[in-house]
Write an enzyme that holds these catalytic residues in place. Structure first.
Site, PDB file in Angstrom:
ATOM      1  N   ASP A 573      37.265 -66.208 -96.411  1.00 53.49           N
ATOM      2  CA  ASP A 573      36.608 -65.258 -95.822  1.00 53.49           C
ATOM      3  C   ASP A 573      35.411 -65.045 -96.020  1.00 53.49           C
ATOM      4  O   ASP A 573      34.495 -65.217 -95.260  1.00 53.49           O
ATOM      5  CB  ASP A 573      37.206 -63.912 -95.828  1.00 53.49           C
ATOM      6  CG  ASP A 573      37.472 -63.470 -97.278  1.00 53.49           C
ATOM      7  OD1 ASP A 573      37.346 -64.069 -98.371  1.00 53.49           O
ATOM      8  OD2 ASP A 573      37.465 -62.176 -97.573  1.00 53.49           O
ATOM      9  N   ARG A 577      31.905 -61.900-102.710  1.00 50.48           N
ATOM     10  CA  ARG A 577      32.280 -60.803-103.225  1.00 50.48           C
ATOM     11  C   ARG A 577      33.772 -61.072-104.028  1.00 50.48           C
ATOM     12  O   ARG A 577      34.034 -62.306-104.116  1.00 50.48           O
ATOM     13  CB  ARG A 577      32.698 -59.688-102.434  1.00 50.48           C
ATOM     14  CG  ARG A 577      33.677 -59.974-101.268  1.00 50.48           C
ATOM     15  CD  ARG A 577      33.701 -58.740-100.315  1.00 50.48           C
ATOM     16  NE  ARG A 577      34.653 -58.943 -99.271  1.00 50.48           N
ATOM     17  CZ  ARG A 577      34.535 -58.586 -97.993  1.00 50.48           C
ATOM     18  NH1 ARG A 577      33.403 -58.007 -97.670  1.00 50.48           N
ATOM     19  NH2 ARG A 577      35.434 -58.806 -97.193  1.00 50.48           N
ATOM     20  N   GLU A 579      36.656 -61.307-103.747  1.00 51.90           N
ATOM     21  CA  GLU A 579      37.574 -61.612-102.594  1.00 51.90           C
ATOM     22  C   GLU A 579      37.729 -63.146-102.529  1.00 51.90           C
ATOM     23  O   GLU A 579      38.710 -63.757-103.028  1.00 51.90           O
ATOM     24  CB  GLU A 579      37.269 -61.049-101.155  1.00 51.90           C
ATOM     25  CG  GLU A 579      38.216 -61.215-100.117  1.00 51.90           C
ATOM     26  CD  GLU A 579      38.402 -59.854 -99.292  1.00 51.90           C
ATOM     27  OE1 GLU A 579      37.652 -59.116 -99.114  1.00 51.90           O
ATOM     28  OE2 GLU A 579      39.532 -59.781 -98.729  1.00 51.90           O
ATOM     29  N   ASP A 586      41.174 -65.351 -90.394  1.00 56.29           N
ATOM     30  CA  ASP A 586      39.776 -65.905 -90.476  1.00 56.29           C
ATOM     31  C   ASP A 586      39.725 -67.595 -89.757  1.00 56.29           C
ATOM     32  O   ASP A 586      39.166 -67.806 -88.954  1.00 56.29           O
ATOM     33  CB  ASP A 586      39.156 -65.689 -91.622  1.00 56.29           C
ATOM     34  CG  ASP A 586      38.930 -64.275 -91.999  1.00 56.29           C
ATOM     35  OD1 ASP A 586      39.988 -63.618 -91.905  1.00 56.29           O
ATOM     36  OD2 ASP A 586      37.906 -63.836 -92.284  1.00 56.29           O
ATOM     37  N   TRP A 636      47.277 -63.062 -88.108  1.00 53.36           N
ATOM     38  CA  TRP A 636      47.030 -63.598 -89.356  1.00 53.36           C
ATOM     39  C   TRP A 636      47.755 -64.758 -89.492  1.00 53.36           C
ATOM     40  O   TRP A 636      47.308 -66.031 -89.689  1.00 53.36           O
ATOM     41  CB  TRP A 636      46.841 -62.712 -90.393  1.00 53.36           C
ATOM     42  CG  TRP A 636      45.435 -61.941 -90.645  1.00 53.36           C
ATOM     43  CD1 TRP A 636      44.656 -62.302 -91.752  1.00 53.36           C
ATOM     44  CD2 TRP A 636      44.513 -61.351 -89.985  1.00 53.36           C
ATOM     45  NE1 TRP A 636      43.472 -61.823 -91.387  1.00 53.36           N
ATOM     46  CE2 TRP A 636      43.551 -61.139 -90.454  1.00 53.36           C
ATOM     47  CE3 TRP A 636      44.913 -60.724 -88.605  1.00 53.36           C
ATOM     48  CZ2 TRP A 636      42.510 -60.288 -89.904  1.00 53.36           C
ATOM     49  CZ3 TRP A 636      43.951 -59.766 -87.933  1.00 53.36           C
ATOM     50  CH2 TRP A 636      42.907 -59.812 -88.797  1.00 53.36           C
ATOM     51  N   GLU A 869      29.904 -60.619 -91.591  1.00 54.03           N
ATOM     52  CA  GLU A 869      31.067 -59.940 -91.156  1.00 54.03           C
ATOM     53  C   GLU A 869      31.000 -59.042 -90.304  1.00 54.03           C
ATOM     54  O   GLU A 869      32.110 -58.777 -89.529  1.00 54.03           O
ATOM     55  CB  GLU A 869      31.560 -59.346 -92.642  1.00 54.03           C
ATOM     56  CG  GLU A 869      32.940 -58.724 -92.819  1.00 54.03           C
ATOM     57  CD  GLU A 869      33.436 -58.272 -93.930  1.00 54.03           C
ATOM     58  OE1 GLU A 869      32.463 -57.928 -94.845  1.00 54.03           O
ATOM     59  OE2 GLU A 869      34.647 -58.199 -94.280  1.00 54.03           O
ATOM     60  N   HIS A 891      30.520 -64.754 -93.447  1.00 52.91           N
ATOM     61  CA  HIS A 891      31.790 -64.555 -92.813  1.00 52.91           C
ATOM     62  C   HIS A 891      32.048 -65.440 -91.640  1.00 52.91           C
ATOM     63  O   HIS A 891      31.318 -65.131 -90.700  1.00 52.91           O
ATOM     64  CB  HIS A 891      31.991 -62.952 -92.618  1.00 52.91           C
ATOM     65  CG  HIS A 891      33.255 -62.598 -93.454  1.00 52.91           C
ATOM     66  ND1 HIS A 891      33.323 -62.164 -94.956  1.00 52.91           N
ATOM     67  CD2 HIS A 891      34.569 -62.124 -93.238  1.00 52.91           C
ATOM     68  CE1 HIS A 891      34.057 -61.795 -95.020  1.00 52.91           C
ATOM     69  NE2 HIS A 891      35.198 -61.477 -94.154  1.00 52.91           N
TER      70      HIS A 891
HETATM   71  C1  BGC Z   1      38.376 -60.149 -95.094  1.00 53.77           C
HETATM   72  C2  BGC Z   1      38.740 -60.464 -93.905  1.00 53.77           C
HETATM   73  C3  BGC Z   1      40.140 -60.625 -93.607  1.00 53.77           C
HETATM   74  C4  BGC Z   1      40.541 -59.027 -93.842  1.00 53.77           C
HETATM   75  C5  BGC Z   1      42.169 -58.969 -93.477  1.00 53.77           C
HETATM   76  C6  BGC Z   1      38.728 -58.445 -95.417  1.00 53.77           C
HETATM   77  O1  BGC Z   1      38.740 -58.135 -96.613  1.00 53.77           O
HETATM   78  O2  BGC Z   1      37.330 -60.353 -95.569  1.00 53.77           O
HETATM   79  O3  BGC Z   1      37.773 -61.412 -93.358  1.00 53.77           O
HETATM   80  O4  BGC Z   1      40.676 -61.281 -92.550  1.00 53.77           O
HETATM   81  O5  BGC Z   1      40.155 -58.337 -94.753  1.00 53.77           O
HETATM   82  O6  BGC Z   1      42.012 -57.664 -93.288  1.00 53.77           O
END
Ligand code: BGC
Length: 989
Positions: A573, A577, A579, A586, A636, A869, A891
């Site tokens: 994504d 960060r 994550e 995505d 998703w 984002e 993003h």
């Molecule tokens: C991510 C998104 C992802 C989403 C899902 C986020 O924190 O960065 O891109 O698809 O969470 O809810």
């Protein structure tokens, strides 16, 4: 028999594989600890008060360098030595355990919580414990939880800059108070809870603590060890070498050097995967690197195996808590003889004091150039026993299941895509130099440093944006905005050995950044000494686009940059960060753009393996892969269907469909049996927050999520029908076809007002049933997936058009201008195509070239160099609009408009009946609004380069240029002309 089988299965992780012959996984049996970068831990003390005393305290989170330098925090503090720490104070007089935070904020001392201890004998031995994870801690006394406390002044959970780290630990006794400390121990937060530090270290040390005259406060930094470095020295036989191949893999990431030269040209090998299922290895031709006497060194680092992973701190050491390497060097001589070196504990050595003190994807790299790497001992064989976490992380599958483990040769790699040079430097505070790379990127720097003194420490921090010149950020103006990097430390440290010239390349970590802050240097470095190493799994782009609108050109480049940064071993994504995960939604929406932009067939095929590896036994595709779990739901999970289909259409990759078909089928079965509501027939999913809709869409709250689910399900079914046909699974194909027909009808009956063509609410929300939805995001999917036909379709198109041509209001009540982009991650990907497919390319161009918020170009006007984002991640007037933490500037999802630029604006469009460009369509659509006056570009296919361009001249006449490469042919469809067949060649009209 069954027992034998189970026994054999249990052995699987410990067995070696054919490619590695008898090689063993080797490493260091010692744990290391870098406490200033450890945000999750279990710390415990066993203490005992003296009879005459009634108060003792234990400490952690002490002397965090970020709190000792006001430039390193936005809490407004600058503490001296031993002035900042978390203190757990046992108070016998009031029968309480008090939790203090000292020096973390401008308040100085803060009593955060006070727990009653109950009726205990204070003069007995007591165990005080804190289980701390990203700033939240459980506090235990003698194994009993007293309660929890949020220690982080920035906020609760992983969305904030993480305080405290373990940092320094110790104890405090007030004047005249006495106690005994029996033990002090640090363990990992997550199982298998390895001991990272033991104050007594095996010895029985009982320490009497206290002082008659003064308060005793002891803070010790418990860090020890480094990332393991392995080596093997060997001689070759005295005869000509024919060839030599090194086969290698790591638990963690590895960097091998042979006779001082780096092996291969990739980073972060072996790459990420669901390691307990599929573990990749590399093979390198090292023939030219060999000498008579050889030394092979392998540096290990955490990578995705250990350390920080995912947005949840509890996922530390996700795949295991120890790093290891496996390798086999096969040297063949001309005469047929060979020498084979494999990783063995007897013939390899390990150094626990390497220059790479610490290297983590999230936290950064600490590199100590004063270290001489001369302490070697025998390497250890590293089995997995005792090193695997036993819990899954929330909804994620457990990683200790090795029953179907296999090793596969990697088909993709992360390489150096480009090198940037800093564009400018600004001394934002005395001695604080912020370098601007001019471009948001992912990778790491290469910094040349001169004339430092031995032991001088230089600190590097990374940010995508700076605090702007707005009243609310006044005191931070021009400094790094790190709040959106959240709990990832993203900080490198270099310690000089005093040489006049040193180069720091922290290539065992990954940063997403545009700005680097460098502190600890004597004077600013020259711009040419600060380089940005842009790494990616994409080595070159297959498409290019340019037009008369410079903002659109920048948008195109932003899509490219975001793709580079998020195609690093897996499609993420975001790259910066805490994550950086393979979110399925995505990649699902971006995949059509991705397959056009670069040759990502192997990359996505690898990703489909990851999706299969974490597909649940019931068939649910994950929201995140590898790792699994997450939230999102059908929009998703559908990535498991849409992505292989894109690879088929773009590259004619039939294998990906063959490999993935059973998994796709199982997913549809899962949806069929789990997601439908029996009473209403609606596809409701799990009725949870995690069933996401048009994520980050400005009007998502006004939509009926089930409409989006149903539409995507129909699209999935259509892909299944076609895939089944293609693979000769006729019965399946028929079944999907029937289901598809039924669901389309259901869709039309449920979600569309036949009279007006407006979308309406289903019974999902009984209060709104039948009421119009009528927002952009509700029209796009049914039109994109051909769910509605004939006159009803026409009506719907008109409604969509109206929803674009009017002023809309966001869920938060913001009034948006005409021609605003109100769609979220999911429907943005399709809106332009739908408009063009229905004769309204004029609107597609208007949306594209809209500059006001919300639009694609708005971020460009605000200085974006990547896709954000949020369409308003930053604005010149409102800054970050309060979204300081969930706010990525890299993003790719909103960049899914890239496909339209190639497929419609240039008009290079695949023929879905002849995948892989055996035949294709040329359908350029010059901007009917006249705003864009030319566009040109190309797409590289396996037949070669397809070129397309158009130009509107001042007299209004449009000229065209095309190149059809050899081996394929095209059908040219031009406005108001009958289609033409084009053979290979160059055409001008
Ligand atoms: C991510 C998104 C992802 C989403 C899902 C986020 O924190 O960065 O891109 O698809 O969470 O809810």
């Amino acid at each position: 028999m069954k027992r034998l089988l189970l026994y054999l299965l249990a052995l699987v992780p410990y067995l070696s594989f054919a490619q590695f012959a008898d090689a063993k996984w080797i490493g260091s049996d010692q744990y290391m600890l870098y406490s200033n970068y450890l945000p999750q831990f279990r710390i415990s003390w066993t203490v005992q008060l003296d009879k005459k005393s009634d108060r003792l305290a234990v400490l952690f989170g002490g002397n965090d360098p970020r709190l000792m330098n006001s430039n390193m925090n936005i809490l407004g503090v600058e503490c001296g030595k031993d002035e900042s720490y978390i203190k757990l104070e046992l108070d016998a007089a009031s029968h309480r355990l008090n939790i203090w935070r000292i020096g973390y904020t401008q308040k100085g001392r803060e009593l955060l919580k006070s727990f009653e201890t109950g009726n205990i004998d204070f003069y007995d031995r007591h165990a005080i414990e804190a289980h701390c994870c990203l700033g939240s801690a459980d506090i235990l006394l003698d194994g009993r939880k007293l309660g929890d406390v949020v220690l982080n002044p920035m906020g609760k959970g992983g969305d904030y800059i993480a305080f405290p780290q373990l940092a320094s630990i110790g104890y405090e006794m007030e004047v005249g108070q006495w106690a005994t400390i029996h033990s002090m121990e640090v363990r990992n937060f997550r199982s298998p809870y390895a001991v990272l530090y033991d104050y007594n270290a095996g010895r029985k040390i009982i320490r009497k603590i206290g002082n008659k005259k003064k308060t005793v406060r002891v803070l010790i930094n418990p860090s020890h060890g480094t990332m393991p470095l392995l080596r093997c020295q060997f001689a070759l036989k005295q005869k000509p070498v024919k060839n030599a191949t090194l086969t290698a893999a790591a638990r963690g990431i590895y960097k091998a050097t042979l006779n001082g030269q780096r092996v291969g040209n990739e980073y972060y090998a072996p790459g990420i995967s669901q390691y307990n299922k599929t573990h990749y290895y590399q093979q390198y031709d090292v023939t030219e690197m060999l000498e008579k006497e050889n030394s092979l060194y392998v540096q290990l680092a955490e990578g995705w195996w250990a350390g920080g992973m995912t947005f949840s701190g509890g996922n530390w050491n996700y795949f295991g808590d120890q790093l290891a390497f496996i390798g086999r060097l096969m040297v063949r001589y001309e005469d047929g003889d060979s020498t084979v070196i494999t990783t063995q504990p007897d013939s390899w050595e390990v150094c626990n004091l390497s220059k790479v003190t610490y290297a983590s994807m999230f936290q950064g790299e600490v590199y100590d150039n004063t270290v001489t790497e001369d302490q070697w001992r025998k390497a250890s064989e590293m089995t997995l026993e005792g090193h695997l976490p036993i819990e899954g992380g929330g909804t994620q599958p457990k990683v200790d299941d090795y029953s179907s483990f296999r090793m596969e040769k990697a088909t993709t790699q992360v390489g150096l895509h480009a090198k940037l040079q800093a564009k400018s430097v600004n001394e934002v505070r005395p001695g604080v130099y912020v370098y601007d790379m001019g471009q948001n990127m992912a990778g790491f720097p290469r910094v040349t440093i001169r004339n430092l003194r031995e032991g001088q420490q230089v600190t590097f921090r990374y940010a995508e944006v700076l605090y702007p010149d707005l009243p609310e950020y006044e005191e931070y103006k021009g400094t790094l905005m790190l709040e959106n990097i959240r709990a990832a430390m993203a900080q490198d440290i270099f310690i000089s050995n005093g040489d006049s010239y040193e180069v720091f390349t922290p290539d065992m970590t990954l940063h997403g950044y545009r700005y680097i802050e460098i502190t600890g240097i004597n004077e600013p470095l020259s711009l040419s000494d600060v380089e940005g190493m842009v790494v990616s799994s994409i080595d070159r782009f297959t498409a290019d686009f340019e037009c008369s609108n410079p903002l659109v050109n920048r948008l195109w480049q932003n899509i490219q940059w975001s793709m580079l940064a998020n195609f690093i071993s897996m499609p993420t994504d975001c790259p910066q960060r805490n994550e950086r995960m393979g979110w399925s939604g995505d990649i699902s929406v971006f995949s059509r753009t991705a397959v056009n932009m670069a040759d990502v067939d192997a990359f996505l095929r690898k990703h489909m393996q990851a999706i299969r590896d974490v597909q649940t036994p019931e068939g649910r595709f994950p929201d995140i892969a590898p790792i699994g779990g997450g939230f999102g739901g059908l929009l998703w999970g559908s990535a498991g269907i849409t992505v292989p289909w894109e690879c088929w259409l773009q590259y004619a990759d039939r294998d990906i469909l063959e490999e993935h078909y059973e998994a796709m089928k199982a997913y549809i079965d899962y949806v069929d049996s789990h997601y439908f509501d029996a009473a209403t027939g609606l596809l409701v999913q799990e009725r949870q927050w995690g069933d996401l809709g048009d994520w980050l869409g400005l009007e998502d709250g006004k939509n009926d999520k089930t409409l989006l689910f149903e539409a995507y399900y129909i699209y999935d079914l259509d892909i299944m029908r076609q895939t089944a046909m293609l693979l000769g699974k006729d019965a399946d194909a028929k079944r999907y076809e029937r289901r598809l027909k039924k669901r389309k009808q259901f869709f039309v009956d449920t979600y569309i007002d036949q009279e007006t063509g407006k979308t309406v609410f289903s019974a999902f929300d009984p209060n709104r049933k039948g009421q119009p939805i009528d927002i952009q995001g509700s029209y796009v999917l049914p039109l994109a997936f051909n769910i509605v036909e004939g006159s009803l379709r026409q009506k719907m198109v008109e409604r969509l058009v109206e929803s674009i041509e009017r002023e809309n209001t966001t869920d938060n009540g913001v009034r948006c201008p005409f021609y605003s982009l109100m769609t979220g991650f999911i429907t943005t990907a399709w809106i332009s195509r739908v408009l063009s497919d229905n004769g309204r390319s004029d609107l597609a161009y208007r949306l594209l070239q809209q500059e006001q918020y919300p639009s694609w170009l708005y971020p460009v006007t605000q200085g974006a160099t990547t896709i954000w984002e949020r369409l308003n991640s930053y604005t010149h007037t409102a800054g970050f609009g309060g979204n300081n933490s969930m706010n990525s500037f890299n993003h790719y999802s909103f960049g899914a408009v890239g496909q339209w630029l190639i497929n419609r604006c240039l008009g290079i469009e695949r023929d879905e009946t002849k995948p892989g460009f055996q035949h294709f369509i040329l359908r350029p659509e010059p901007d009917p609004t006249g705003k864009m006056t030319f566009a040109r570009g190309h797409l590289d296919t396996c037949y070669g380069r397809i070129e397309s361009s158009w130009q509107r001249h001042s007299d209004g006449i449009v000229s065209y240029h095309f190149v059809v490469p050899d081996g394929t042919y095209a059908t040219l469809v031009m406005p108001d002309k009958s289609p033409l067949e084009l053979k290979p060649g160059t055409y001008n009209y």
